[in-house]
Each structure stands twice: as structure tokens, then as C-alpha cells.
Design a protein around this motif. Structure first.
Motif, PDB file in Angstrom:
ATOM      1  N   ILE A 133       0.831  -1.201   0.000  1.00 57.14           N
ATOM      2  CA  ILE A 133       0.000   0.000   0.000  1.00 57.14           C
ATOM      3  C   ILE A 133       0.866   1.251   0.000  1.00 57.14           C
ATOM      4  O   ILE A 133       0.681   2.157  -0.806  1.00 57.14           O
ATOM      5  N   VAL A 134       1.835   1.314   0.907  1.00 56.48           N
ATOM      6  CA  VAL A 134       2.627   2.540   1.033  1.00 56.48           C
ATOM      7  C   VAL A 134       3.709   2.643  -0.028  1.00 56.48           C
ATOM      8  O   VAL A 134       4.170   3.749  -0.349  1.00 56.48           O
ATOM      9  N   ALA A 135       4.119   1.512  -0.603  1.00 65.36           N
ATOM     10  CA  ALA A 135       5.177   1.545  -1.611  1.00 65.36           C
ATOM     11  C   ALA A 135       4.648   1.820  -3.011  1.00 65.36           C
ATOM     12  O   ALA A 135       5.427   1.972  -3.949  1.00 65.36           O
ATOM     13  N   GLY A 136       3.332   1.889  -3.164  1.00 67.12           N
ATOM     14  CA  GLY A 136       2.758   2.168  -4.474  1.00 67.12           C
ATOM     15  C   GLY A 136       2.757   0.984  -5.417  1.00 67.12           C
ATOM     16  O   GLY A 136       2.643   1.145  -6.640  1.00 67.12           O
ATOM     17  N   THR A 137       2.851  -0.235  -4.903  1.00 71.00           N
ATOM     18  CA  THR A 137       2.801  -1.424  -5.744  1.00 71.00           C
ATOM     19  C   THR A 137       1.458  -1.485  -6.476  1.00 71.00           C
ATOM     20  O   THR A 137       0.417  -1.253  -5.859  1.00 71.00           O
ATOM     21  N   PRO A 138       1.441  -1.771  -7.774  1.00 71.31           N
ATOM     22  CA  PRO A 138       0.156  -1.978  -8.457  1.00 71.31           C
ATOM     23  C   PRO A 138      -0.624  -3.092  -7.757  1.00 71.31           C
ATOM     24  O   PRO A 138      -0.113  -4.197  -7.566  1.00 71.31           O
ATOM     25  N   LEU A 139      -1.842  -2.806  -7.361  1.00 76.16           N
ATOM     26  CA  LEU A 139      -2.556  -3.724  -6.478  1.00 76.16           C
ATOM     27  C   LEU A 139      -2.921  -5.037  -7.156  1.00 76.16           C
ATOM     28  O   LEU A 139      -2.863  -6.104  -6.535  1.00 76.16           O
ATOM     29  N   ARG A 140      -3.303  -4.978  -8.418  1.00 74.13           N
ATOM     30  CA  ARG A 140      -3.608  -6.225  -9.128  1.00 74.13           C
ATOM     31  C   ARG A 140      -2.364  -7.106  -9.243  1.00 74.13           C
ATOM     32  O   ARG A 140      -2.454  -8.333  -9.149  1.00 74.13           O
ATOM     33  N   LEU A 189      -7.052  -3.563  -2.074  1.00 75.20           N
ATOM     34  CA  LEU A 189      -6.142  -4.698  -2.029  1.00 75.20           C
ATOM     35  C   LEU A 189      -6.750  -5.854  -1.240  1.00 75.20           C
ATOM     36  O   LEU A 189      -6.599  -7.019  -1.629  1.00 75.20           O
ATOM     37  N   GLU A 190      -7.442  -5.550  -0.160  1.00 76.03           N
ATOM     38  CA  GLU A 190      -8.110  -6.601   0.612  1.00 76.03           C
ATOM     39  C   GLU A 190      -9.066  -7.395  -0.286  1.00 76.03           C
ATOM     40  O   GLU A 190      -9.095  -8.625  -0.262  1.00 76.03           O
ATOM     41  N   HIS A 191      -9.844  -6.686  -1.078  1.00 76.30           N
ATOM     42  CA  HIS A 191     -10.790  -7.352  -1.986  1.00 76.30           C
ATOM     43  C   HIS A 191     -10.062  -8.207  -3.022  1.00 76.30           C
ATOM     44  O   HIS A 191     -10.434  -9.367  -3.260  1.00 76.30           O
ATOM     45  N   LEU A 192      -9.022  -7.656  -3.621  1.00 79.59           N
ATOM     46  CA  LEU A 192      -8.275  -8.388  -4.641  1.00 79.59           C
ATOM     47  C   LEU A 192      -7.575  -9.611  -4.041  1.00 79.59           C
ATOM     48  O   LEU A 192      -7.550 -10.684  -4.649  1.00 79.59           O
ATOM     49  N   GLN A 193      -6.998  -9.447  -2.849  1.00 76.65           N
ATOM     50  CA  GLN A 193      -6.347 -10.578  -2.183  1.00 76.65           C
ATOM     51  C   GLN A 193      -7.354 -11.683  -1.885  1.00 76.65           C
ATOM     52  O   GLN A 193      -7.074 -12.871  -2.107  1.00 76.65           O
ATOM     53  N   THR A 194      -8.506 -11.307  -1.361  1.00 76.30           N
ATOM     54  CA  THR A 194      -9.523 -12.294  -0.998  1.00 76.30           C
ATOM     55  C   THR A 194      -9.922 -13.130  -2.201  1.00 76.30           C
ATOM     56  O   THR A 194      -9.968 -14.363  -2.137  1.00 76.30           O
TER      57      THR A 194
END
Length: 249
Positions: A133-140, A189-194
């Protein structure tokens, strides 16, 4: 290969510098990651039961490593191992591979060690995402990498539990104007991880809790990492999935 080793050292150094700069920009209390990343080493066997030990691996970031605790007994790993031992009436052999500052992509190094674990596979607990989140990683991309890592563990025989990204916007030290965008990224990210980890055959455990925004005692003195109370709150979320896992039967 000296050149390869030197390259890896430079890469690790670059990541540490980047993490420090990002943290300084995000928080308002003078936090320095390298000064606040010590954590008790909880590796060992838990429970006084007889019989073959059940393996428990903990992978991920500073939450998984239990930065913010001061004793082994307070760590999330030790609490999970004790809970699992009590539920199964078996000794539990704990190994914590998690390290502070880990992003999903960087967890590949922990994964290599996990796949070389010398004992029969059991339960693997992963908590990762806050640093993405803080490093700006593309969430997908982060979710895709996590699914790949889960798949590798599953193929090796591990039952995998994933604590999904908590709300980074609730961290007390975060600058006020960044709370809403960080919360939005955290929930995305929580949604994508789930979705990703369930498709890969893992159990997704939500760690986001509204109490993080109203109870300052859930955070350690650095106002960044969970305190012992905060890790106990995470255990409450994890315990049911931990004790009902197929690997305990």
C-alpha cells in the motif's frame, strides 16, 4: 558468484532506503523503520502433547513477524502455535520466516525457504500487503503474485491461510491528509487478495477492524505497528480458521 551476491546486496540496500524515504513521507512522528523493526524470535515447539509435531510457518511482513511485541508469548506466531496445539492435542513446530518491510513481491525469498522446510507440510499463515500500500505497488500485480505464492505452497502440500490487508489509513502516525487514499487502497487490495487467494485454494481472513481507528492501545509506542493487544486482536480473527483447517485433522 561474487557479482550476483553484490547485486543482491545493492538491491536490498536500495529497498531499505526506499522504505525509509516512503515512511518518512507518510508518517508524522519521526519514525525510522530501521530503529523499530526488532521482534522476539518465536521459533520453537509449542505444546506438551505427545505424537508427531504439526508444522506451522508464518510468512509476510512486520505484522506477521510481530514487530511491536516485547516477549515471545506476545507474538502472533507463538499465540497461533499455542492455539493450534491446544485445538489439535499435538505439538506444533513453529518457524517464523516473516520479516519487516516485506512486500508481496519480496516474499518470494521467504517462499523459497518455506519450500525447503525439512519437516512435513502443515499450516502456512501469510500476512502481507501493508507495505504494498505505502510503496505504491500496483494492487492487481500484488494480488497476482500472492496467488502464485499460495499456489506453490498448496502444491507442496501446505494448507494456507492468508490474513488480508488491514486498513493502513487507521495507523495513528499516518499524516491526516493521507488517511482516506490509504484506506481506499487498503480496501481495494483486501478485496483483490480475498478473490485471488480463494481461487488459489487458500483461506482468506479479514484483518481490517474498525477498532484500529478508535483504540490507540492497539498500537505500539511507535504508533505504526500493532501492540501486544493489537496482535491479540488479529489472533481473534485468525483462530477460527486456524483451528478448523484440514491440516489439523
Amino acid at each position: 558468484m561474487p557479482i550476483l551476491r553484490d547485486s543482491r546486496r545493492l538491491t536490498r540496500a536500495a529497498r531499505r532506503i526506499a522504505a525509509d524515504l516512503i515512511a518518512r513521507a507518510l508518517v508524522s512522528n519521526g519514525f525510522r523503520p530501521q530503529h523499530h523493526t526488532a521482534f522476539p524470535l518465536a521459533d520453537g515447539t509449542y505444546g506438551d502433547h505427545e505424537g508427531p509435531a504439526l508444522s506451522l510457518l508464518v510468512l509476510g511482513d512486520s505484522i506477521a513477524a510481530s514487530v511491536g511485541t516485547s516477549t515471545v508469548e506476545e507474538t502472533l506466531g507463538a499465540q497461533c502455535a499455542a492455539t493450534l496445539s491446544h485445538a489439535t492435542s499435538r505439538p506444533v513446530r513453529l518457524r517464523v520466516l516473516a520479516r519487516p518491510g516485506t512486500t508481496t513481491g519480496f516474499m518470494k525469498h521467504q517462499l523459497r525457504r518455506a519450500l525447503r522446510h525439512p519437516h512435513p507440510p502443515g499450516v502456512a499463515l501469510i500476512i502481507v500487503g501493508g507495505n504494498d500500500i505505502v510503496a505504491g505497488t500496483p494492487l492487481r500485480l500484488a494480488a497476482k503474485k500472492l496467488a502464485h505464492q499460495v499456489t506453490q505452497l498448496r502444491q507442496a502440500g501446505w494448507h494456507v491461510l492468508v490474513g488480508t490487508c488491514w486498513d493502513v489509513g487507521h495507523v495513528p502516525a499516518v499524516r491526516n491528509y493521507l488517511r482516506i487514499p490509504l484506506s481506499c487502497r487498503s480496501r481495494r487490495l483486501e478485496h483483490l487478495q480475498t478473490t485471488a487467494v480463494r481461487r488459489a485454494g487458500a483461506v482468506a481472513i479479514p484483518l481490517r477492524d474498525p477498532r484500529h481507528s478508535t483504540q490507540p492501545e492497539l498500537f505500539a509506542a511507535d504508533r505504526i505497528h500493532p501492540s501486544a493487544h493489537g496482535h491479540a486482536l488479529h489472533l481473534q480473527a485468525i483462530a477460527r480458521a486456524l483451528t478448523s483447517t484440514r491440516a489439523t485433522r
